[in-house]
Design an enzyme around this catalytic site. Structure first.
Site, PDB file in Angstrom:
ATOM      1  CB  SER A   1      -0.938  -0.003   1.208  1.00  0.00           C
ATOM      2  OG  SER A   1      -0.195  -0.163   2.408  1.00  0.00           O
TER       3      SER A   1
ATOM      4  CG  ASN B   1      -4.382  -4.787  12.918  1.00  0.00           C
ATOM      5  OD1 ASN B   1      -3.819  -4.707  11.833  1.00  0.00           O
ATOM      6  ND2 ASN B   1      -4.784  -5.934  13.444  1.00  0.00           N
TER       7      ASN B   1
ATOM      8  CB  THR C   1     -41.347  24.909  -9.591  1.00  0.00           C
ATOM      9  OG1 THR C   1     -42.441  25.370 -10.392  1.00  0.00           O
ATOM     10  CG2 THR C   1     -41.291  25.734  -8.304  1.00  0.00           C
ATOM     11  CG  HIS C   2     -42.087  21.488 -12.505  1.00  0.00           C
ATOM     12  ND1 HIS C   2     -42.320  20.166 -12.221  1.00  0.00           N
ATOM     13  CD2 HIS C   2     -42.879  22.202 -11.657  1.00  0.00           C
ATOM     14  CE1 HIS C   2     -43.218  20.069 -11.258  1.00  0.00           C
ATOM     15  NE2 HIS C   2     -43.573  21.304 -10.891  1.00  0.00           N
TER      16      HIS C   2
ATOM     17  CB  SER D   1     -14.868  26.143 -29.149  1.00  0.00           C
ATOM     18  OG  SER D   1     -14.762  25.363 -30.326  1.00  0.00           O
TER      19      SER D   1
ATOM     20  CE  LYS E   1     -19.270  25.777 -28.109  1.00  0.00           C
ATOM     21  NZ  LYS E   1     -20.414  25.006 -27.637  1.00  0.00           N
TER      22      LYS E   1
ATOM     23  CG  ASN F   1     -17.381  25.732 -24.446  1.00  0.00           C
ATOM     24  OD1 ASN F   1     -18.462  26.154 -24.845  1.00  0.00           O
ATOM     25  ND2 ASN F   1     -16.478  25.188 -25.248  1.00  0.00           N
TER      26      ASN F   1
ATOM     27  CD  GLU G   1     -19.304  21.813 -19.706  1.00  0.00           C
ATOM     28  OE1 GLU G   1     -20.090  21.413 -20.565  1.00  0.00           O
ATOM     29  OE2 GLU G   1     -18.191  22.305 -19.992  1.00  0.00           O
TER      30      GLU G   1
ATOM     31  CE1 TYR H   1      -6.460  -3.386   8.728  1.00  0.00           C
ATOM     32  CE2 TYR H   1      -5.593  -5.607   8.415  1.00  0.00           C
ATOM     33  CZ  TYR H   1      -5.679  -4.287   8.014  1.00  0.00           C
ATOM     34  OH  TYR H   1      -4.992  -3.862   6.909  1.00  0.00           O
TER      35      TYR H   1
ATOM     36  CD  GLN I   1      -2.905  -2.451   2.120  1.00  0.00           C
ATOM     37  OE1 GLN I   1      -2.248  -2.689   3.126  1.00  0.00           O
ATOM     38  NE2 GLN I   1      -2.626  -3.004   0.956  1.00  0.00           N
TER      39      GLN I   1
ATOM     40  CE  LYS J   1      -4.437   3.124   4.951  1.00  0.00           C
ATOM     41  NZ  LYS J   1      -5.198   1.855   4.709  1.00  0.00           N
TER      42      LYS J   1
HETATM   43  N1  ARG Z   1      -1.243  -1.310   5.303  1.00  0.00           N
HETATM   44  C1  ARG Z   1      -2.199  -1.808   6.200  1.00  0.00           C
HETATM   45  C2  ARG Z   1      -3.551  -1.116   5.997  1.00  0.00           C
HETATM   46  O1  ARG Z   1      -3.582  -0.112   5.398  1.00  0.00           O
HETATM   47  C3  ARG Z   1      -1.749  -1.600   7.597  1.00  0.00           C
HETATM   48  C4  ARG Z   1      -2.336  -2.555   8.585  1.00  0.00           C
HETATM   49  C5  ARG Z   1      -1.785  -3.905   8.375  1.00  0.00           C
HETATM   50  N2  ARG Z   1      -2.248  -4.823   9.369  1.00  0.00           N
HETATM   51  C6  ARG Z   1      -2.181  -6.110   9.207  1.00  0.00           C
HETATM   52  N3  ARG Z   1      -2.654  -6.858  10.164  1.00  0.00           N
HETATM   53  N4  ARG Z   1      -1.728  -6.653   8.115  1.00  0.00           N
HETATM   54  O2  ARG Z   1      -4.562  -1.613   6.415  1.00  0.00           O
END
Ligand code: ARG
Length: 467
Positions: free
Chosen positions: A33, A120, A165-166, A287, A293, A295, A300, A327, A332, A335
């Protein structure tokens, strides 16, 4: 290595040419990760410093080791900030990358940092800190957007435009009132942000793998050092909870929906057919083929970013929905969704704040449009109720006939001669023309929260005191 022991052709069939070294490479690629969680480096180091300080305070590690750890972590922080840190995918994630570097820098003392914690609770902490900071930033940005709308509302408290409205002309309103509708929407978003900050303001560190720890740690001390109100209360929940990330995404999705509605209005208003606003060059493009134009690309794109944010919300809800406590590595995947949505939301708010501040409002076009489409028909009906004593339903009917007549003559209600109006209802007098103008119409709507300039100014004062 699989390639050493199996014939190349069959391993290529299994894993494809990309994975030259077989299953180990696939495992590394799916498992790592660091490519995205390196964004958490500052939070990771802050968390580790607080943890090490607490361990020393509790006599779990020596003060000497703590000093070495803190010094090493600060060195790593400046290495990463100055771009002099080599992230390694073999080391999987930000936590292992930092710890491995710490070992190189300070030797065996580095091994004591991970006492009484697990990745964790570490990742739960880092990510919470990151989301908290992002929520605080979102709060500031929404305040800026609200301020932009308050300024435009003040400037246009009396500018008349058609209310829809509408998307059909309904009744005249003021542009200031319309701007204040967005202030209410973004004000609610900001309230949700503040609420979410309160929800997540609990420190996860010390939950360890899931069960807590036998070391005599002080979770209140780390919570305080990291700026949290208090520690979380259940170690199992702590490492399996991603509500804070999902709340961020939900809030982002709702704010994104508001931003997208605003974007849609700006797209419509800036067409030559409407011509209510003109975007500044800074927020529009030309454009390559059609010289006339201009835009509304930024609007958008704000409308489109909403799609990405919604996708992130659904993705994380789906990732989490089948996970047993506590966990699992699935988590993971939280993120990237949050990082992407945060970037989209920030950009969308910034672009909208700029557009709202910069756009030129064509009050003459708005007023002309407000007067067309029989927008004061309700005012005629109300006049009949008030001045001629008709029940509203009858007044509605009489007004409908007047509108039909004006339509057949191709004129506006105010342009119908009195004789025509009296042919429809005898009690109509020339006083009726006072309420058929758009200005009279908006000025009369003084009910609390209504569109009369005096009410709009009251709404502005309310929000100025809170922004
Ligand atoms: N990179 C892991 C995550 O984002 C960290 C936690 C890892 N924990 C584990 N028990 N493998 O979740």
């Amino acid at each position: 290595m699989a390639d050493d022991t199996t014939d190349t052709k069959s391993s290529n069939q299994m894993w494809g040419g990309r994975f030259a070294s077989g299953p180990d490479a696939i495992m590394e690629e799916i498992n790592a990760s660091i490519g995205f969680d390196k964004k958490l480096f500052a939070q990771d180091i802050r968390g580790s410093i607080a943890h090490a300080t607490m361990l020393a305070h509790q006599g779990i590690i020596s003060a000497d080791d703590k000093d070495k750890i803190v010094h090493g972590l600060n060195t790593i922080l400046s290495e990463i900030e100055s771009g002099n840190f080599e992230f390694s995918r073999q080391l999987e994630d930000i936590h292992m990358n930092v710890e491995a570097r710490l070992a190189t820098l300070i030797g065996p003392a580095a091994g004591r940092l991970h006492t009484a914690r697990s990745r964790n609770d570490q990742v739960a902490l880092d990510f919470r800190l990151w989301v908290k900071e992002e929520l605080e930033k979102t709060e500031r940005m929404l305040t800026g957007l609200i301020a932009a709308f308050l300024d435009r509302a003040e400037e246009h408290a009396e500018s008349v435009m058609p209310g829809f409205t509408h998307l059909q002309t309904a009744q005249p309103v003021t542009f200031g009132h319309h701007c204040m509708a967005y202030v209410e929407m973004f004000g609610r978003d900001r309230a949700r942000v503040r609420h979410a900050i309160e929800h997540l303001d609990e420190s996860p560190i010390g939950a360890a793998a899931l069960a807590g720890t036998g070391y005599p740690i002080d979770r209140h001390m780390t919570a305080k050092a990291l700026g949290f109100r208090e520690p979380t209360r259940n170690s199992i929940d702590t490492v399996s909870d991603r509500d804070f990330a999902i709340e961020f995404l939900s809030i982002a999705a709702i704010a994104g929906m508001h931003l997208s509605r605003l974007a849609e209005e700006i797209v419509i208003w800036s067409t030559p057919q409407f011509g209510f606003v003109r975007l500044s060059d800074a927020f529009s493009t030309g454009s390559s083929i059609m010289p006339q134009k201009k835009n509304p690309d930024a609007a958008e794109l704000v409308r489109a970013k909403t799609g990405r944010i919604n996708g992130s919300l659904v993705a994380l809800l789906t990732i989490m929905k089948g996970l047993p406590l506590a966990y699992s590595k699935d988590m993971q995947e939280d993120k990237e969704q949050v990082f992407d949505a945060a970037e989209s939301l920030e950009l969308a708010i910034a672009a909208m704040t700029g557009m709202v501040r910069d756009m030129t409002v064509n009050t003459a076009r708005m007023k002309a449009a407000a007067g067309s489409g029989y927008s004061t028909a309700t005012d005629l009906a109300d006049w009949l109720v008030r001045e001629a004593g008709l029940p509203f339903r009858d007044a509605h009917h009489v007004t409908g006939r007047a509108v039909a007549l004006a339509e057949s003559k191709g004129c506006d209600l105010a342009e119908l001669p009195l004789s025509d109006l009296q042919a429809i209802h005898l009690d109509i007098t020339d006083k009726v023309y006072d309420v058929l103008t758009v200005e009279a119409s908006v000025a009369s709507r003084k009910s609390f929260g209504g569109t009369a300039p005096s009410e709009v100014r009251r709404q502005i004062a309310f929000w100025r005191a809170r922004n």
